[in-house]
Design a protein around this motif. Structure first.
Motif, short mmCIF file in Angstrom:
data_model
loop_
_atom_site.label_atom_id
_atom_site.label_comp_id
_atom_site.label_asym_id
_atom_site.label_seq_id
_atom_site.Cartn_x
_atom_site.Cartn_y
_atom_site.Cartn_z
N PRO A 83 -31.26 43.24 30.90
CA PRO A 83 -31.82 44.02 29.79
C PRO A 83 -32.78 45.07 30.32
CG PRO A 83 -32.81 41.84 29.87
CD PRO A 83 -31.77 41.86 30.93
N LEU A 84 -32.41 46.32 30.10
CA LEU A 84 -33.25 47.40 30.58
C LEU A 84 -33.18 48.49 29.53
CD1 LEU A 84 -32.93 48.27 34.33
CD2 LEU A 84 -34.28 49.63 32.79
N ASN A 85 -34.29 48.94 29.12
CA ASN A 85 -34.29 50.00 28.13
C ASN A 85 -33.57 51.20 28.74
OD1 ASN A 85 -34.76 51.89 26.25
ND2 ASN A 85 -36.99 51.81 26.37
N ASN A 86 -32.30 51.40 28.35
CA ASN A 86 -31.47 52.35 29.07
C ASN A 86 -31.61 53.80 28.60
OD1 ASN A 86 -30.07 52.36 31.36
ND2 ASN A 86 -28.40 51.08 30.62
N THR A 87 -32.58 54.05 27.72
CA THR A 87 -32.76 55.42 27.28
C THR A 87 -33.35 56.23 28.42
OG1 THR A 87 -34.87 54.71 26.43
CG2 THR A 87 -33.08 54.95 24.84
N LYS A 88 -33.02 57.52 28.43
CA LYS A 88 -33.48 58.36 29.53
C LYS A 88 -34.87 58.88 29.23
CE LYS A 88 -29.08 60.21 30.93
NZ LYS A 88 -28.39 61.50 31.09
N THR A 89 -35.86 58.04 29.43
CA THR A 89 -37.21 58.50 29.10
C THR A 89 -38.21 58.24 30.20
OG1 THR A 89 -37.61 56.44 27.96
CG2 THR A 89 -37.09 58.34 26.59
N ILE A 90 -39.27 59.03 30.13
CA ILE A 90 -40.45 58.82 30.93
C ILE A 90 -41.51 58.39 29.92
CG2 ILE A 90 -42.18 59.96 32.37
CD1 ILE A 90 -39.89 61.95 33.16
N ASP A 91 -41.80 57.08 29.88
CA ASP A 91 -42.69 56.54 28.87
C ASP A 91 -44.13 56.56 29.35
OD1 ASP A 91 -41.75 55.65 26.37
OD2 ASP A 91 -40.50 54.17 27.42
N ILE A 92 -44.98 57.36 28.71
CA ILE A 92 -46.38 57.37 29.12
C ILE A 92 -47.05 56.10 28.59
CG2 ILE A 92 -48.60 58.53 28.84
CD1 ILE A 92 -47.16 61.16 28.97
N LEU A 93 -47.66 55.32 29.50
CA LEU A 93 -48.30 54.06 29.11
C LEU A 93 -49.81 54.21 28.97
CD1 LEU A 93 -46.42 51.83 31.72
CD2 LEU A 93 -45.73 52.25 29.36
N ASP A 94 -50.44 54.85 29.99
CA ASP A 94 -51.90 54.97 30.01
C ASP A 94 -52.31 56.30 30.62
OD1 ASP A 94 -52.53 52.10 29.34
OD2 ASP A 94 -51.45 51.79 31.22
N PHE A 95 -53.58 56.65 30.41
CA PHE A 95 -54.15 57.79 31.12
C PHE A 95 -55.29 57.29 32.00
CE2 PHE A 95 -51.94 59.89 27.72
CZ PHE A 95 -51.45 61.04 28.32
N VAL A 96 -55.35 57.77 33.25
CA VAL A 96 -56.40 57.32 34.17
C VAL A 96 -56.96 58.51 34.94
CG1 VAL A 96 -55.31 55.05 34.47
CG2 VAL A 96 -54.82 56.89 36.09
N ASP A 97 -58.06 58.26 35.67
CA ASP A 97 -58.58 59.30 36.56
C ASP A 97 -57.78 59.29 37.85
OD1 ASP A 97 -60.63 60.40 35.04
OD2 ASP A 97 -61.94 58.68 35.48
N ILE A 98 -57.42 60.47 38.34
CA ILE A 98 -56.58 60.53 39.54
C ILE A 98 -57.28 59.90 40.74
CG2 ILE A 98 -57.30 62.86 40.21
CD1 ILE A 98 -53.78 62.38 40.74
N SER A 99 -58.63 59.98 40.76
CA SER A 99 -59.36 59.44 41.90
C SER A 99 -59.18 57.93 42.03
CB SER A 99 -60.84 59.79 41.78
OG SER A 99 -61.32 59.28 40.57
N GLN A 100 -58.73 57.31 40.93
CA GLN A 100 -58.54 55.85 40.98
C GLN A 100 -57.20 55.46 41.58
OE1 GLN A 100 -59.20 55.14 36.76
NE2 GLN A 100 -61.15 54.16 37.26
N VAL A 101 -56.31 56.48 41.76
CA VAL A 101 -55.00 56.16 42.34
C VAL A 101 -55.04 56.49 43.83
CG1 VAL A 101 -52.51 56.51 42.15
CG2 VAL A 101 -53.97 56.88 40.15
N ASP A 102 -55.01 55.46 44.67
CA ASP A 102 -55.04 55.67 46.11
C ASP A 102 -53.76 56.39 46.56
OD1 ASP A 102 -56.60 54.15 48.64
OD2 ASP A 102 -54.55 54.87 49.03
N PRO A 103 -53.87 57.40 47.47
CA PRO A 103 -52.68 58.16 47.90
C PRO A 103 -51.56 57.28 48.46
CG PRO A 103 -54.66 59.23 48.68
CD PRO A 103 -55.10 57.95 48.03
N VAL A 104 -51.86 56.08 48.93
CA VAL A 104 -50.82 55.23 49.48
C VAL A 104 -49.77 54.88 48.43
CG1 VAL A 104 -51.88 52.96 49.02
CG2 VAL A 104 -50.45 53.26 51.04
N PHE A 105 -50.14 54.99 47.14
CA PHE A 105 -49.21 54.67 46.06
C PHE A 105 -48.13 55.73 45.87
CE2 PHE A 105 -52.43 51.65 44.79
CZ PHE A 105 -51.68 50.61 44.24
N PHE A 106 -48.42 56.96 46.29
CA PHE A 106 -47.49 58.05 45.98
C PHE A 106 -46.21 57.96 46.80
CE2 PHE A 106 -51.54 60.38 44.86
CZ PHE A 106 -51.35 60.20 43.51
#
Lengths: 280, 308
Positions: A83-106
């Protein structure tokens, strides 16, 4: 740029149709493997070692090795059942500060462009993100694969960075610890800090080049020139003119022939009228 | 500048003669709109994809229109054996890196056949009639180097006969009083095709009730055997039956094509690329397949001669 994917960004109740493009490209120089004797590109064929013969793609299935030498077969139908939501979407879940996302995640970067009908909502989202300085965390489903992404604004365009899930990031715990153990003198630290400050500049990416690639490129170019692959730069443009002239001549000839046969016909019919006249 | 959707001719079966129309050769190449603005030249194809990098030669327009804002419509063509050849242009269109483009510029020189002027400075010329636009085009652009202006013929039937004789692609008829419209939403431009021949290598087939019912065709392009479509008509039932026996002898497990796009519903049986057939077709599609191919004959030539 080629469109990689078409879909929509869903943001609250708004659906923004978008097209996705790769934001980066690898410029590595690619080589082909050739058979040294005859210089033809080597082909890779699929071979079954047990049956001792080459096999076609239709004969191949996907298997998962759950223990050495033991596989379970996973086919398309199995995958479709997840079961996977097969619609072609980019679902925005949250908004955060970019400084909180460590570059290793990219992981990978993509541009999102507003598709027909989405221009206004797209502009609105960009404006709101500019104002708040936040980035969006979204769930993305592309080609039935799900991943996590961060959406941010770059040069007034939405940039989507796919990001790793936390369990995909390895812990550095097993490496030698950095600060522990070594005894540092006050002076040493001061010197190192000084050195860093002296080398500090603004980041200007244009400054840095792949020198190895450049050298390799020059080497290849030199070889190509040496081989004089320089083929016909002949006056190809003359061919258009030649073709047009040939066509015109052919049209003219056909028309002359038609004229001739027309006048022939009229003469013949005149004769016939005269004959009938004399006959009567 | 917003991108313009090119006006496309509508297919018509029969050639016609009318003094309301002008007749032009249908050049077998890649449709391309040229946007010149502020000395910058940009090219966009029928699908509005950016193609400037593919054809550096056309940067020549920047020196012809130094400051003017101009949009031209035309066809990029390349020659093979003194005839315009679509697959040759595709070699240029498919080149993905700078070095390859540089090399191919030498090997496959292009010509640009200009046939319309759509924009000049602040003036949208699409609302003018074809006749007026043509006049403006001829005043503005002097043909030079590889840039040409298309020629007009007054009689459709005469041109079509000449096209048939020379085995060219076809004729485009344009209504002289028509304005320029997006895509196919009009009844003003028509194309009339001459069906041409192409020798193809048979690389596979499909079966229906144990009898072959279509052949998978390939041609050599840039050294690789490229799949160009499948033909299922042109043979009688008895001929298909005979052929089936022969095909089985050439059967192999490996696809001979360098690439085989998509999957067919039917099971495909691959063949060693040895059998050559003569195929009649309407035109090359944009992705280089043969449109409506019909099997005409079996040829006794080497498969390697099926080059495009």
């Amino acid at each position: 740029m080629r469109t990689l994917w078409k879909g929509a960004v869903s943001f609250g109740l708004v659906n923004i149709p978008v097209k996705m493009y790769a934001a980066t490209e690898k410029k590595d120089i690619k080589f082909n493997y050739l058979h040294r004797e005859c210089m033809s590109p080597v082909e890779y064929h699929k071979f079954c070692p047990r049956c001792g013969r080459e096999i076609s793609s239709e004969e191949i299935v996907r298997g998962y090795e759950y223990q050495k030498g033991n596989y379970v077969v996973i086919n398309e139908e199995d995958l479709e059942r997840i079961p996977l939501n097969n619609t072609k979407t980019i679902d925005i879940l949250d908004f955060v500060d970019i400084s909180q996302v460590d570059p290793v995640f990219f992981d990978k970067s993509y541009y999102l462009e507003a598709a027909a009908g989405g221009e206004k909502a797209y502009a609105l989202l960009i404006e709101a993100m500019n104002k708040t300085g936040k980035v969006a965390i979204a769930r993305v489903i592309i080609r039935s694969k799900q991943s996590l992404a961060a959406l941010r604004v770059k040069d007034q365009v939405l940039l989507m960075e796919t990001i790793f899930y936390p369990d995909e990031i390895r812990s550095p715990a097993s490496l030698n610890p950095g600060l522990d153990g070594a005894k540092l003198h006050e002076n040493e630290i001061k010197m190192a800090v000084n050195l860093i400050e002296n080398l500090s500049v603004n980041f200007e990416p244009e400054k840095y080049h792949d020198e190895y690639r450049q050298a390799l490129r020059e080497l290849i170019d030199a070889k190509i020139v040496g081989k004089e692959v320089v083929a016909p730069t002949v006056a190809e443009t003359g061919k258009v003119v030649d073709l047009m002239e040939a066509l015109q001549a052919s049209v003219k000839l056909a028309e002359e022939n038609r004229q001739k046969s027309k006048s022939g016909e009229t003469k013949a019919s005149k004769k016939r009228t005269r004959k009938t006249k004399t006959g009567s | 500048m917003n991108l313009i959707i090119p006006m496309e001719p509508i297919l018509r079966e029969e050639i016609f003669d009318s003094s309301d129309f002008t007749y032009q050769l249908k050049w077998d190449g890649v449709r391309m709109l040229t946007y010149v603005s502020g000395g910058k030249v940009e090219l966009f194809n029928k699908r509005l994809h950016h193609r400037s990098d593919q054809y550096p030669e056309l940067q020549l327009f920047s020196s012809l229109f130094k400051k003017n804002k101009v949009i031209l419509d035309g066809e990029i063509i390349a020659f093979k054996d003194s005839k315009p050849n679509f697959p040759a242009v595709m070699r240029r269109d498919n080149a993905r890196n700078k070095q390859r483009i540089q090399l191919l510029m030498q090997e496959v020189p292009i010509n640009y056949i200009v046939f319309d002027l759509l924009w000049y400075e602040d003036e949208d010329l699409r609302v003018l009639s074809w006749e007026q636009r043509q006049q403006r085009l001829k005043e503005l652009l002097k043909p030079q180097a590889m840039i040409h202006i298309i020629e007009d013929f007054p009689s459709g039937s005469s041109l079509f006969n000449a096209v048939k004789k020379a085995e060219l692609e076809g004729v485009v008829a344009k209504r002289k009083a028509s304005r320029y419209q997006d895509g196919k939403k009009h009844r003003d431009w028509f194309k009339i095709k001459y069906r041409r021949r192409q020798a193809c290598v048979v690389g596979g087939y499909t079966l229906r009730n144990d009898v072959a019912n279509s052949l998978l065709l390939g041609v050599y392009h840039d050294g690789l055997l490229r799949y160009v479509g499948r033909a299922g008509s042109g043979l009688k039932v008895s001929e298909w039956q005979e052929l089936t026996t022969g095909l089985k002898l050439l059967q192999t497990n490996v696809a001979p094509f360098a690439s085989f796009p998509g999957r067919l519903k039917e099971t495909v049986f691959w063949l060693e690329p040895r059998l050559v057939i003569d195929v009649e077709f309407a035109e090359w599609t944009d992705d280089m397949h043969l449109r409506s191919p019909v099997i005409k004959d079996f040829l006794k030539i080497a498969p390697e001669e099926c080059q495009v």
